[in-house]
Design a protein around this motif. Structure first.
Motif, PDB file in Angstrom:
ATOM      1  N   TYR A 131       7.048  11.790   2.953  1.00 34.26           N
ATOM      2  CA  TYR A 131       7.082  10.599   3.806  1.00 34.26           C
ATOM      3  C   TYR A 131       7.404   9.363   2.971  1.00 34.26           C
ATOM      4  O   TYR A 131       8.185   8.511   3.384  1.00 34.26           O
ATOM      5  N   ASP A 132       6.795   9.273   1.799  1.00 34.80           N
ATOM      6  CA  ASP A 132       7.110   8.225   0.834  1.00 34.80           C
ATOM      7  C   ASP A 132       6.640   8.690  -0.539  1.00 34.80           C
ATOM      8  O   ASP A 132       5.475   8.527  -0.896  1.00 34.80           O
ATOM      9  N   GLU A 181       9.118  -2.272   2.962  1.00 36.44           N
ATOM     10  CA  GLU A 181       8.909  -1.128   3.837  1.00 36.44           C
ATOM     11  C   GLU A 181       7.803  -0.211   3.338  1.00 36.44           C
ATOM     12  O   GLU A 181       7.193   0.524   4.117  1.00 36.44           O
ATOM     13  N   GLN A 182       7.539  -0.264   2.052  1.00 35.83           N
ATOM     14  CA  GLN A 182       6.468   0.557   1.477  1.00 35.83           C
ATOM     15  C   GLN A 182       5.123   0.199   2.125  1.00 35.83           C
ATOM     16  O   GLN A 182       4.291   1.077   2.392  1.00 35.83           O
ATOM     17  N   HIS A 230       4.988   1.821   5.510  1.00 34.50           N
ATOM     18  CA  HIS A 230       4.704   3.248   5.380  1.00 34.50           C
ATOM     19  C   HIS A 230       3.208   3.485   5.189  1.00 34.50           C
ATOM     20  O   HIS A 230       2.632   4.418   5.753  1.00 34.50           O
ATOM     21  N   GLY A 289       2.043   5.324   8.458  1.00 31.91           N
ATOM     22  CA  GLY A 289       2.232   6.758   8.306  1.00 31.91           C
ATOM     23  C   GLY A 289       1.040   7.580   8.768  1.00 31.91           C
ATOM     24  O   GLY A 289      -0.108   7.269   8.463  1.00 31.91           O
TER      25      GLY A 289
END
Length: 334
Positions: A201-202, A216-217, A220, A224
């Motif tokens: 996912y990351d 964007e982290q 997430h 998420g």
């Protein structure tokens, strides 16, 4: 156990304060940018739930407290650019639900945190936004009916009202997920110790490592769920509390020390929120929430189970009735 509960309450209180700060910032942004008219739709609805004026709980009689105002805050699992306000069927779920309960007589503000998996009766809307049916499903899905804006917010408000045995939701505000990276980067990033394994996912988020989230982290990390850790909403809520705890501390420092910071936030957030309130009403509610004594943060007691497709949360009926009586009613005088 008690220390953990107090810690959770403290984090949620800070979370709520940050949300209220954002409300105040949004009000100023509306005034400066003159966006209010653009946010108003032609749909006019009303809360169809009926509140019981008198109830009995554990043998005690209660009457409805007429000094209460409620304000629902929705965090939407969707992006502003993805919303099609011409459609009456969207996939924009309300993943965060906080109901502010303002008592104008006692000058208090209590908060009910509603699990997005709570199973309730949800209105199914037709092409004109009118209710044509009801289904029992997760309360987060109430927002997926309607145009993703005013109709969907109202439908969610009615689902919350139904959950609370007809208690009216007086006003609402929603914010889309796009705001997370914007806010995150405005404060220069947020440092967290990664609580879950994010896998594919990351890959940049490794459990146990301390990182400063950027762009964007950050989204997430707080958004998420599927493919992250144990895939549960409870784990995601823990990450959100960790993130908001750190964000609150950093934002307060910047607000205290940089006059331009508020203006930057005002400009950046104006496009991500929707409310049924006029600017003056938002100012009134925000002032009250800021001045009133912050009371308790209530998370509903109940049971989370694995349903046929998704997690399902069922509130404990007796505990919920007691909570409703405590927050929205007063004991009847003999």
């Amino acid at each position: 156990m008690n220390k953990t509960r107090e810690s959770d309450k403290s984090r949620i209180r800070k979370y709520a304060v940050v949300v209220l700060v954002c409300v105040l910032i949004f009000i100023a942004a509306l005034v400066i940018l003159n966006l209010w008219e653009k946010r108003q739709g032609t749909f006019v609805g009303e809360n169809t739930a009926g509140t019981t004026a008198n109830i009995t709980v554990d043998g005690e009689k209660y009457v409805l407290n007429k000094n209460i105002q409620t304000f629902l805050i929705m965090g939407l699992d969707k992006f502003e650019s993805d919303i099609d306000d011409t459609s009456y069927d969207n996939d924009q779920q309300a993943d965060m639900l906080l109901l502010l309960v303002l008592d104008d007589e006692q000058k208090t503000c209590n908060i009910i945190q509603i699990n997005r998996d709570t199973m309730v009766k949800v209105g199914v809307l037709g092409v004109a936004g009118q209710r044509i049916n009801t289904v029992t499903e997760q309360i987060a899905l109430a927002h997926t009916y309607g145009n993703g804006r005013e109709q969907s917010c109202l439908n969610t408000s009615e689902a919350v009202s139904g959950l609370l045995d007809g208690i009216k939701v007086d006003h609402y505000m929603s914010v889309t997920m796009d705001a997370v990276p914007v806010l995150n980067d405005l404060v220069g990033g947020i440092e967290v110790t990664v609580l879950d394994d994010f896998g594919d996912y990351d890959p940049t988020l490794i459990k146990g490592e301390t990182v400063t989230l950027k762009g964007e982290q950050a989204l997430h990390y707080v958004r998420g769920r599927i493919g992250v850790g144990d895939n549960s909403n409870l784990s995601r809520m823990a990450r959100q509390r960790e993130y908001m705890d750190a964000f609150f501390s950093k934002a307060r420092q910047l607000l205290d020390g940089d006059d331009s910071f508020s203006a930057d936030v005002m400009t950046s957030l104006a496009g991500y929120m929707i409310s049924d309130c006029t600017v003056s009403k938002l100012q009134e509610l925000s002032k009250k929430a800021g001045e009133y004594e912050l009371g308790e943060i209530y998370a509903m007691e109940g049971e989370a189970v694995v349903g046929e497709e998704f997690m399902e949360f069922y509130p404990d009926e007796a505990a919920l009735n007691s909570l409703i009586a405590k927050l929205f009613y007063v004991k009847e005088e003999e």
